[in-house]
Design an enzyme around this catalytic site. Structure first.
Site, PDB file in Angstrom:
ATOM      1  N   CYS A 127      -9.485   6.304  12.470  1.00  0.00           N
ATOM      2  CA  CYS A 127      -9.310   7.048  11.224  1.00  0.00           C
ATOM      3  C   CYS A 127     -10.580   7.854  10.961  1.00  0.00           C
ATOM      4  O   CYS A 127     -11.504   7.387  10.299  1.00  0.00           O
ATOM      5  CB  CYS A 127      -9.043   6.066  10.086  1.00  0.00           C
TER       6      CYS A 127
ATOM      7  N   CYS B  23      -2.239  16.433   7.208  1.00  0.00           N
ATOM      8  CA  CYS B  23      -3.312  15.877   6.390  1.00  0.00           C
ATOM      9  C   CYS B  23      -3.957  16.946   5.518  1.00  0.00           C
ATOM     10  O   CYS B  23      -4.131  18.093   5.946  1.00  0.00           O
ATOM     11  CB  CYS B  23      -4.375  15.248   7.300  1.00  0.00           C
TER      12      CYS B  23
ATOM     13  N   LYS C 235      -5.350  18.384  -2.894  1.00  0.00           N
ATOM     14  CA  LYS C 235      -5.526  16.935  -2.751  1.00  0.00           C
ATOM     15  C   LYS C 235      -5.762  16.274  -4.100  1.00  0.00           C
ATOM     16  O   LYS C 235      -5.255  15.179  -4.357  1.00  0.00           O
ATOM     17  CB  LYS C 235      -6.683  16.620  -1.800  1.00  0.00           C
TER      18      LYS C 235
ATOM     19  N   GLY D 188       0.824  -1.200   0.000  1.00  0.00           N
ATOM     20  CA  GLY D 188       0.000   0.000   0.000  1.00  0.00           C
ATOM     21  C   GLY D 188       0.854   1.243   0.000  1.00  0.00           C
ATOM     22  O   GLY D 188       1.959   1.262  -0.550  1.00  0.00           O
ATOM     23  N   THR D 189       0.361   2.288   0.661  1.00  0.00           N
ATOM     24  CA  THR D 189       1.077   3.563   0.677  1.00  0.00           C
ATOM     25  C   THR D 189       2.324   3.517   1.563  1.00  0.00           C
ATOM     26  O   THR D 189       3.090   4.480   1.583  1.00  0.00           O
ATOM     27  CB  THR D 189       0.157   4.697   1.154  1.00  0.00           C
ATOM     28  N   GLY D 190       2.535   2.415   2.267  1.00  0.00           N
ATOM     29  CA  GLY D 190       3.782   2.204   2.989  1.00  0.00           C
ATOM     30  C   GLY D 190       4.677   1.202   2.278  1.00  0.00           C
ATOM     31  O   GLY D 190       5.876   1.427   2.111  1.00  0.00           O
TER      32      GLY D 190
END
Length: 423
Positions: A159, A353, A388, A10-12
């Site tokens: 989240c 964020c 974004k 994923g994003t990691g």
């Protein structure tokens, strides 16, 4: 030479693979293992849920992009981690040995903790692209016969940003369709107050988000413990600040999206001594397992204590910038360990964020994430929405091209007008 296995793409996991390949010489082997064969840009899922994005725009096949960089890829779920034997058992019976393991799986979605919740029950999710597509399919039916809607987060959720995002995107889409007046909308959250975000608030987040909800005719219930969901009805116990029952609600709905609490994925949670009771990996300041010295972990799957005790349990979020800094630390420390040097790099638990709100947006910075903070602010503007949208394209492009540069640090900080945040 060393074989580094990255569990999760994923994003990691994807940035970890690229950064390790850029840092280590080609004598070291890198393998990425992921349950599915595609990458998905999860921050875009709120848009998928209302049809503003299609699957093809935010996903791509993993294998060709990794192999182009000399990184092996296996699209198989892992059924067991043999941490003592330094190996993974895959679903097809294959056993994969490693010298170093990097766990970036993300979470398991704990829908089962609230009876009737989740896509298999009566509420939707935007945690995966599959769930977001299902949410959109039901949304299209809802548009033909609109009615009350409930959006928010279940007890134990960590989240909260995407819940706020989806509520405002949902609101904006209905307004554009001239249907908003037919949809009473309620935001139901386990946070003790609006804008808590699992962070104890950030800057003016409470007043700013309350104002936005009020201005958009969105009612809210905080300290909300959803106890069960039936077809068309949600049962919510609202607590006071002392944890006592304040009010019982039976909320009717025709559409609902509720973010669940998270747990660690089964194969990770099952490893003795690796995780806390909820299955999140226990790591030291260098992102290394406290028990297994050749296992590292980053992202949503690691254990971070809540910022504060709340009447209804809430967890602490892990944002993209934070994950990126964890990955940087892991790469540095694995390279150091291979060279016989001690680990020195530390991840930054800073929360940054960009959150879309339909046609505007909010940005927040909490540095560090756990108060007291050196930087603590939230700002609103159409520029956040535009930033974004641009970042989505930028991040996906970088993952396709195999960039090893810090994407969040380069782009998000620039969007916020910040040169650099100290790690």
């Amino acid at each position: 030479m060393a074989h580094i296995v990255i569990l999760g793409a994923g994003t990691g996991g994807m940035p970890a693979a690229y950064e390790l390949r850029s840092t280590l010489d080609r004598s070291h082997r890198i393998t990425v293992v992921n349950a599915v064969d595609y990458f998905q840009f999860v921050p875009s899922n709120p848009w998928v849920g209302v049809g503003w994005r299609e699957r093809e725009a935010i996903t791509f096949p993993i294998r060709p992009h990794l192999e182009k960089k000399g990184i092996d890829f296996i699209a198989q779920p892992v059924v067991k981690i043999d941490a003592d034997g330094n190996a993974l058992d895959l679903q097809d019976g294959t056993r994969l040995a490693y010298d170093y393991l990097v766990i970036t799986t993300g979470p398991k979605l704990a829908f089962d903790e609230v009876p009737g919740a989740g896509p298999a029950g009566h509420t939707h999710s935007i945690c995966t692209v599959d769930h977001a597509e299902k949410a959109y399919a039901d949304y299209q039916r809802f548009l033909a016969d609109p009615g009350p809607a409930i959006i928010g987060a279940m007890p134990g959720a960590s989240c909260f940003g995407p819940a706020y995002e989806f509520s405002f995107v949902f609101n904006t889409d209905l307004r554009r369709r001239k249907l908003r007046h037919k949809v009473p909308l309620t935001f139901v959250t386990s946070e003790p107050y609006i804008g808590h975000l699992g962070l104890g608030g950030v800057g003016d987040s409470k007043s700013m988000l309350e104002s936005e909800l009020r201005n958009n005719d969105i009612k809210w219930i905080t300290n909300a413990k959803v106890t069960r969901v039936e077809d068309g009805k949600m049962f919510v116990t609202e607590l006071d600040d002392h944890g006592s029952v304040k009010k019982e609600h039976e909320l009717p709905f025709k559409y609902s999206m509720m973010l669940p609490a998270f747990r660690g994925v089964d194969a990770v949670a099952a490893v003795e001594g690796l995780c806390n009771p909820r299955g999140f990996v226990l790591v030291d300041e260098h992102q290394r397992s406290k028990k297994y010295r050749n296992i590292f972990s980053a992202g949503v799957c690691i254990a971070i204590p809540p910022v504060e005790a709340t009447p209804v349990p809430t967890g602490a979020p892990k944002t993209g910038y934070m994950i990126e800094s964890m990955i940087g630390a892991i790469v540095h420390n694995i390279a150091a360990d291979i060279a016989g040097q001690p680990a020195t790099a530390k991840g930054s638990w800073n929360a940054i964020c960009l959150a879309d709100m339909g046609d505007t947006g909010v940005a927040f910075v909490a540095l560090p994430q756990i108060p007291p903070r050196n930087v603590n602010w939230m700002k609103k503007g159409k520029w956040v929405h535009l930033a974004k949208v641009a970042f989505e394209k930028y991040f996906i492009y970088k993952m396709k091209t195999g960039s090893s540069e810090p994407v969040y640090e380069k782009y998000v900080l620039k969007s916020l007008g910040v040169e650099r945040l100290d790690r």
